[in-house]
Design a protein around this motif. Sequence first.
Motif, PDB file in Angstrom:
ATOM      1  N   ARG A  79      -8.065   4.672  -5.543  1.00 36.86           N
ATOM      2  CA  ARG A  79      -8.376   3.312  -5.970  1.00 36.86           C
ATOM      3  C   ARG A  79      -9.872   3.064  -5.769  1.00 36.86           C
ATOM      4  O   ARG A  79     -10.452   3.488  -4.771  1.00 36.86           O
ATOM      5  N   THR A 123       0.809  -1.220   0.000  1.00 37.19           N
ATOM      6  CA  THR A 123       0.000   0.000   0.000  1.00 37.19           C
ATOM      7  C   THR A 123       0.845   1.274   0.000  1.00 37.19           C
ATOM      8  O   THR A 123       0.348   2.339  -0.372  1.00 37.19           O
ATOM      9  N   ARG A 167     -10.273   8.279 -14.973  1.00 35.11           N
ATOM     10  CA  ARG A 167      -9.141   7.936 -14.104  1.00 35.11           C
ATOM     11  C   ARG A 167      -7.835   8.465 -14.691  1.00 35.11           C
ATOM     12  O   ARG A 167      -6.979   8.995 -13.963  1.00 35.11           O
TER      13      ARG A 167
END
Length: 235
Positions: free
Chosen positions: A224, A19, A104
């Motif tokens: 995300r 992450t 995106r």
Amino acid sequence: MTDDSQRQAATAAVDEAITSRRSIRRFLPTPVPRPMIEDILRVAAQAPSGSNVQPWQVYVLTGQRLAHLCDQLVAAHDDPAVRARHQAEYAYYPTEWFEPYLARRRATGWGLYSLLGIGKTDRERMHAQHGRNFRFFDAPVGLIFTIDRRLQQGSWLDYGMFLQNIMVAARARGLDTCPQAAFIEWHRIVLPHVGAPDHEALVCGMAMGHADREAPENRLRTERAPVAEFTRFLD
């Protein structure tokens, strides 16, 4: 430490490495020891591949070999006549964008440019920022990845897992990376420079090193989609 606490610590460490991985676009000149690079590649090579084909080939550039390639690529990028003679090794993106992917892409691009103070009509600064790819964003290590042209799509899927392993293993060691498809346009410059044989195709490049935490471009955080948006559980 109990078995359960050990598992929790291991899980937390792996999750943190995954992450915390981001595409870093400005690096410090701090060298990365060769044994650390070798260790990262050794771990990454545990990636699965169909029939254990292991389709990856890696060229690690540092020092003068890295600087020389950067000089060639930046010169080519800045010369419209030279750019016109080159085309990408393969199509990385769709020929026509559509939703939700277009939104995106735009969010990422304009998010980066806004951090750098680059306006939507500032083509010259956009060009210069894109050209920083070809300096590996000042990273002390540039990685070039190739694959045998005779291999098929399954091996390219395997390759993605290998690349992810590199980036996660680098984070576990306090390093940062930026995977770069920008190099595929310049495969006729890159491949001869690294000495790749004719049967190898350029997959991508990757910058590796220590992030410059003060650089504004490194403040970019991409969103995300939540799990519910891309997952269906079927009982």
